[in-house]
Design a protein around this motif. Structure first.
Motif, PDB file in Angstrom:
ATOM      1  N   ASN A  44      -5.833  -5.192 -39.629  1.00 32.64           N
ATOM      2  CA  ASN A  44      -5.664  -6.496 -40.265  1.00 32.64           C
ATOM      3  C   ASN A  44      -5.517  -7.598 -39.208  1.00 32.64           C
ATOM      4  N   PHE A  45      -5.087  -8.751 -39.645  1.00 32.81           N
ATOM      5  CA  PHE A  45      -4.970  -9.894 -38.733  1.00 32.81           C
ATOM      6  C   PHE A  45      -3.973  -9.617 -37.621  1.00 32.81           C
ATOM      7  N   TRP A  46      -2.880  -8.902 -37.927  1.00 31.55           N
ATOM      8  CA  TRP A  46      -1.847  -8.664 -36.929  1.00 31.55           C
ATOM      9  C   TRP A  46      -2.307  -7.655 -35.879  1.00 31.55           C
ATOM     10  N   ALA A  47      -3.274  -6.824 -36.218  1.00 33.60           N
ATOM     11  CA  ALA A  47      -3.861  -5.937 -35.212  1.00 33.60           C
ATOM     12  C   ALA A  47      -4.606  -6.765 -34.168  1.00 33.60           C
ATOM     13  N   LEU A  48      -5.361  -7.755 -34.638  1.00 36.02           N
ATOM     14  CA  LEU A  48      -6.062  -8.650 -33.704  1.00 36.02           C
ATOM     15  C   LEU A  48      -5.067  -9.489 -32.915  1.00 36.02           C
ATOM     16  N   TYR A  49      -3.997  -9.907 -33.563  1.00 35.93           N
ATOM     17  CA  TYR A  49      -2.953 -10.695 -32.902  1.00 35.93           C
ATOM     18  C   TYR A  49      -2.285  -9.867 -31.807  1.00 35.93           C
ATOM     19  N   PHE A  51      -3.545  -7.226 -30.329  1.00 38.15           N
ATOM     20  CA  PHE A  51      -4.539  -6.940 -29.292  1.00 38.15           C
ATOM     21  C   PHE A  51      -4.681  -8.131 -28.345  1.00 38.15           C
ATOM     22  N   MET A  52      -4.683  -9.317 -28.889  1.00 34.69           N
ATOM     23  CA  MET A  52      -4.763 -10.515 -28.049  1.00 34.69           C
ATOM     24  C   MET A  52      -3.555 -10.597 -27.120  1.00 34.69           C
ATOM     25  N   ASP A  53      -2.388 -10.209 -27.620  1.00 35.66           N
ATOM     26  CA  ASP A  53      -1.197 -10.197 -26.771  1.00 35.66           C
ATOM     27  C   ASP A  53      -1.353  -9.194 -25.640  1.00 35.66           C
ATOM     28  N   THR A  70      10.343  -5.788 -21.634  1.00 34.69           N
ATOM     29  CA  THR A  70      10.667  -4.949 -22.793  1.00 34.69           C
ATOM     30  C   THR A  70       9.656  -5.110 -23.909  1.00 34.69           C
ATOM     31  N   ALA A  71       8.851  -6.157 -23.835  1.00 39.41           N
ATOM     32  CA  ALA A  71       7.877  -6.410 -24.900  1.00 39.41           C
ATOM     33  C   ALA A  71       6.495  -5.864 -24.578  1.00 39.41           C
ATOM     34  N   THR A  72       6.247  -5.491 -23.332  1.00 39.52           N
ATOM     35  CA  THR A  72       4.899  -5.108 -22.949  1.00 39.52           C
ATOM     36  C   THR A  72       4.419  -3.815 -23.575  1.00 39.52           C
ATOM     37  N   SER A  73       5.330  -2.991 -24.097  1.00 43.80           N
ATOM     38  CA  SER A  73       4.914  -1.743 -24.737  1.00 43.80           C
ATOM     39  C   SER A  73       5.463  -1.571 -26.135  1.00 43.80           C
ATOM     40  N   SER A  74       6.244  -2.548 -26.617  1.00 43.93           N
ATOM     41  CA  SER A  74       6.940  -2.377 -27.890  1.00 43.93           C
ATOM     42  C   SER A  74       5.991  -2.273 -29.074  1.00 43.93           C
ATOM     43  N   VAL A  75       4.892  -3.026 -29.045  1.00 38.81           N
ATOM     44  CA  VAL A  75       4.001  -3.056 -30.189  1.00 38.81           C
ATOM     45  C   VAL A  75       3.238  -1.743 -30.334  1.00 38.81           C
ATOM     46  N   PHE A  85       6.471  -9.475 -28.887  1.00 39.35           N
ATOM     47  CA  PHE A  85       5.260  -9.834 -28.164  1.00 39.35           C
ATOM     48  C   PHE A  85       5.631 -10.427 -26.819  1.00 39.35           C
ATOM     49  N   ALA A  86       4.810 -10.135 -25.825  1.00 39.62           N
ATOM     50  CA  ALA A  86       5.111 -10.567 -24.464  1.00 39.62           C
ATOM     51  C   ALA A  86       4.662 -11.996 -24.186  1.00 39.62           C
ATOM     52  N   VAL A  87       3.577 -12.425 -24.824  1.00 42.69           N
ATOM     53  CA  VAL A  87       3.014 -13.745 -24.545  1.00 42.69           C
ATOM     54  C   VAL A  87       2.975 -14.610 -25.801  1.00 42.69           C
ATOM     55  N   LEU A  88       2.363 -14.094 -26.864  1.00 43.77           N
ATOM     56  CA  LEU A  88       2.215 -14.864 -28.093  1.00 43.77           C
ATOM     57  C   LEU A  88       3.552 -15.027 -28.814  1.00 43.77           C
ATOM     58  N   PRO A  89       3.663 -16.044 -29.673  1.00 37.47           N
ATOM     59  CA  PRO A  89       4.914 -16.261 -30.418  1.00 37.47           C
ATOM     60  C   PRO A  89       5.289 -15.053 -31.272  1.00 37.47           C
ATOM     61  N   GLN A  90       6.592 -14.821 -31.404  1.00 38.81           N
ATOM     62  CA  GLN A  90       7.082 -13.709 -32.222  1.00 38.81           C
ATOM     63  C   GLN A  90       6.816 -13.999 -33.698  1.00 38.81           C
ATOM     64  N   ILE A  91       6.555 -12.941 -34.460  1.00 37.65           N
ATOM     65  CA  ILE A  91       6.265 -13.057 -35.886  1.00 37.65           C
ATOM     66  C   ILE A  91       7.407 -12.446 -36.682  1.00 37.65           C
ATOM     67  N   SER A  92       7.975 -13.229 -37.590  1.00 36.26           N
ATOM     68  CA  SER A  92       9.065 -12.739 -38.432  1.00 36.26           C
ATOM     69  C   SER A  92       8.550 -12.325 -39.799  1.00 36.26           C
TER      70      SER A  92
END
Length: 287
Positions: A44-49, A51-53, A70-75, A85-92
C-alpha cells in the motif's frame, strides 16, 4: 431498516459482550498498538513511504548526515508497536485514520448525490482502496476486499477492465510470500497463471460482446499508457525470477533476507496505487 441493522450488530457483537471479550474484538479491528506496517509490508501507500525512507537513509549515510540509529531498522523488523522513520516524518494512527476517512467521504459524496447501483459498487471499491492503502497495520490479504467487488463492474468499459487486471495481478502476486516454501512455488504460480488466463478470457469475452454495439473509438492518447501498463505486468515475470532464483543464488549466505519481501511489496504497491488512481479518475470523471 434500523431494526435490521441493530439486530445484525447484536448478533455479531452480543456473544463477545456477554463473554467480556469486546475489548479484544476492538483491539483486532483497530490494531493501533501495533506497528504502522506489518512484518511483511502490505503493498500500500505506506510500503512506498517506508521504502522511500530506506532510500533516504542510504543517501544520508553517503552524504555523512546524521540519522536516528534506532529508526534505521525498526520498520523492517516487524515488531509490535515498532514504528519509526529515520528521515521522513513519523506517521501516527490518527494520521492514517484522518486520511482514510477523507478519501472515503470523497467517494461516498458522489453516491449520496447520485444513488445507483454502479455508484454504490464504485464507492464500495474506493472505500476498500482507502482502508487498504492508508489504514494502520494493514495485512496484505485485505486487498481481496477491493478485488471482489471490483469484479462486479470489471466489464463496464475497457478502462474498468484494464484497471481490474492491474489490480488483480498486483494483489494476487503480493500474496506469494505467504507461501514461502520452495515446494509451493510451482503450485502458487500455476494457480496464479490459471486464474489470470481464465479471468482475462472470460471477462474479455464478455467485454467484447458489450463493445460490439459501441462506436466510440479507442483514444489514441492512451496507447503509450497501455504500453507502460503492459511493461509493468510483464515485470512480474522478472520479479518472480529474482525473488525465486536470483536472490537465493546471489545471497546464499543469508544476507539481505528481507530483500525479496521488500521488492515484492514495493513493486505490487506501485500497481495497486496506480489502479486506485486510475479507478478514481473513472469513478469521478468518466463514470
Amino acid at each position: 431498516m434500523f431494526e435490521y441493522v441493530i439486530s445484525i450488530f447484536s448478533l455479531s457483537f452480543g456473544p463477545f459482550l456477554y463473554m467480556g471479550q469486546l475489548g479484544q474484538v476492538f483491539s483486532r479491528l483497530f490494531p493501533f498498538k501495533r506497528g504502522l506496517c506489518h512484518a511483511y509490508w502490505a503493498p500500500n501507500f505506506w510500503a512506498l513511504y517506508s521504502f522511500m525512507d530506506r532510500i533516504l537513509i542510504i543517501v544520508f549515510r553517503q552524504l555523512g548526515w546524521g540519522l536516528n540509529d534506532t529508526a534505521t531498522s525498526s520498520v523492517t523488523r516487524g515488531l509490535v508497536g515498532d514504528v519509526s522513520f529515520a528521515v521522513l516524518p513519523q506517521i501516527s494512527a490518527k494520521t492514517t485514520f484522518i486520511i482514510t476517512v477523507v478519501f472515503q467521504m470523497a467517494s461516498l459524496a458522489k453516491l449520496w448525490r447520485y444513488p445507483n447501483f454502479k455508484n454504490f459498487i464504485g464507492s464500495t471499491i474506493l472505500c476498500g482502496y482507502s482502508s487498504f492503502l492508508f489504514g494502520w497495520h494493514v495485512h496484505e490479504k485485505a486487498v481481496l476486499l477491493i478485488m471482489i467487488p471490483f469484479g462486479l463492474i470489471a466489464t463496464e468499459s475497457l478502462e474498468h477492465f484494464r484497471t481490474f487486471i492491474i489490480l488483480s495481478i498486483s494483489g494476487l502476486f503480493s500474496l506469494f510470500p505467504l507461501l514461502f516454501k520452495a515446494t509451493e512455488t510451482i503450485i502458487k504460480i500455476s494457480i496464479f497463471v490459471l486464474w489470470i488466463v481464465l479471468t482475462c478470457l472470460g471477462l474479455s469475452r464478455t467485454f467484447s460482446t458489450k463493445s460490439e454495439s459501441r462506436t466510440t473509438p479507442k483514444p489514441v492518447k492512451s496507447t503509450f499508457v497501455y504500453l507502460l501498463e503492459n511493461v509493468y505486468i510483464i515485470g512480474f515475470v522478472i520479479l518472480q525470477f529474482f525473488t525465486g532464483v536470483v536472490h537465493q543464488i546471489a545471497f546464499s549466505d543469508g544476507k539481505y533476507q528481507f530483500l525479496p519481501l521488500l521488492a515484492t511489496s514495493v513493486y505490487c504497491a506501485i500497481g495497486i496505487v496506480y489502479s486506485w488512481v486510475r479507478f478514481t479518475v473513472i469513478y469521478f470523471f468518466e463514470g
